[in-house]
Scaffold this motif. Structure first.
Motif, PDB file in Angstrom:
ATOM      1  N   ALA A  81       6.146  -7.595  -4.977  1.00 42.61           N
ATOM      2  CA  ALA A  81       7.253  -7.671  -5.939  1.00 42.61           C
ATOM      3  C   ALA A  81       7.025  -6.680  -7.083  1.00 42.61           C
ATOM      4  N   ALA A  84       7.929  -3.296  -5.815  1.00 40.02           N
ATOM      5  CA  ALA A  84       9.388  -3.121  -5.755  1.00 40.02           C
ATOM      6  C   ALA A  84       9.929  -2.793  -7.143  1.00 40.02           C
ATOM      7  N   ARG A  85       9.442  -3.491  -8.193  1.00 40.34           N
ATOM      8  CA  ARG A  85       9.903  -3.187  -9.558  1.00 40.34           C
ATOM      9  C   ARG A  85       9.538  -1.768  -9.939  1.00 40.34           C
ATOM     10  N   GLU A  88      11.941   1.007  -9.307  1.00 40.48           N
ATOM     11  CA  GLU A  88      12.977   1.144 -10.332  1.00 40.48           C
ATOM     12  C   GLU A  88      12.451   1.833 -11.597  1.00 40.48           C
ATOM     13  N   GLY A 137       5.484  -3.178  -0.675  1.00 40.06           N
ATOM     14  CA  GLY A 137       6.619  -3.796  -1.363  1.00 40.06           C
ATOM     15  C   GLY A 137       7.662  -2.762  -1.753  1.00 40.06           C
ATOM     16  N   HIS A 141      11.504  -2.500  -0.434  1.00 41.29           N
ATOM     17  CA  HIS A 141      12.574  -2.478  -1.434  1.00 41.29           C
ATOM     18  C   HIS A 141      13.498  -1.279  -1.209  1.00 41.29           C
ATOM     19  N   ARG A 142      12.897  -0.127  -0.940  1.00 39.12           N
ATOM     20  CA  ARG A 142      13.707   1.080  -0.683  1.00 39.12           C
ATOM     21  C   ARG A 142      14.551   0.900   0.569  1.00 39.12           C
ATOM     22  N   ALA A 145      17.366  -1.440  -0.137  1.00 32.64           N
ATOM     23  CA  ALA A 145      18.364  -0.860  -1.047  1.00 32.64           C
ATOM     24  C   ALA A 145      18.962   0.418  -0.468  1.00 32.64           C
TER      25      ALA A 145
END
Ligand code: HEM
Length: 147
Positions: A81, A84-85, A88, A137, A141-142, A145
């Protein structure tokens, strides 16, 4: 990505040396960012102008990882997690290498003569394990998204 495994002895070494390292958290965090931005100036733009709190976050996260050492499933979820953050925040997979170098260097500087090769290897392996989990992670996430 190749799997990274901490041996029981390395976990023991990490727990035993962690107290000595956290005593110097502030100093490690300061050295770490100075070293990171000196060697990799392009990474400075990812961070906010004021960095005081940032170093505390990094050290707190490391402390949490030490607590979770015997629960790799929990550790994997938490750090995935986090990874994943970090997508961003503009962090790329290859940046984990740079951060690892700067972190290990700072820990070695502050520990001076009291850091043995075994202790250094154990912390390097812990960082590699975390980076591995964070990058997994980030990739998930990529993918999710479509990035
Ligand atoms: C496993 C290694 C790492 C750990 C444990 C870690 C830890 C943290 C933590 C706890 C935060 C606070 C925000 C949050 O929890 O989402 C954070 C933020 C951040 N980290 Fe990391 N990080 C790691 C790797 C990296 C790497 C490789 C970079 C690349 C330069 C990076 C750059 C950043 C940036 C830019 C922020 C946001 C700063 C802000 O806008 O406030 N981190 N990190």
């Amino acid at each position: 990505l190749e799997k990274v495994v901490l041996s029981p002895l390395q976990k023991h070494i990490i727990r035993r040396s962690f107290g000595g390292i956290t005593q110097h958290s502030d100093q490690i965090a300061q050295l770490f960012y100075a070293r990171l931005f000196d060697a990799y100036p392009h990474l400075r733009t990812l961070f906010p102008a004021a960095m005081e709190v940032q170093g505390q976050k990094l050290m707190q996260m490391l402390a949490m990882c030490v607590i979770y050492l015997d629960n790799e499933t929990q550790l994997g979820h938490t750090v995935a997690a986090l990874g994943a953050r970090h997508v961003e925040y503009g962090v790329r997979d290859e940046d984990y290498q740079a951060v690892g170098e700067a972190l290990l260097w700072s820990i070695s500087q502050v520990m001076g003569g009291s850091i043995t090769p075994d202790i250094r290897d154990a912390w390097q392996t812990l960082y590699d394990l975390l980076a591995h989990m964070a990058i997994n992670g980030a990739r998930a996430h990529r993918d999710a998204a479509g990035k």
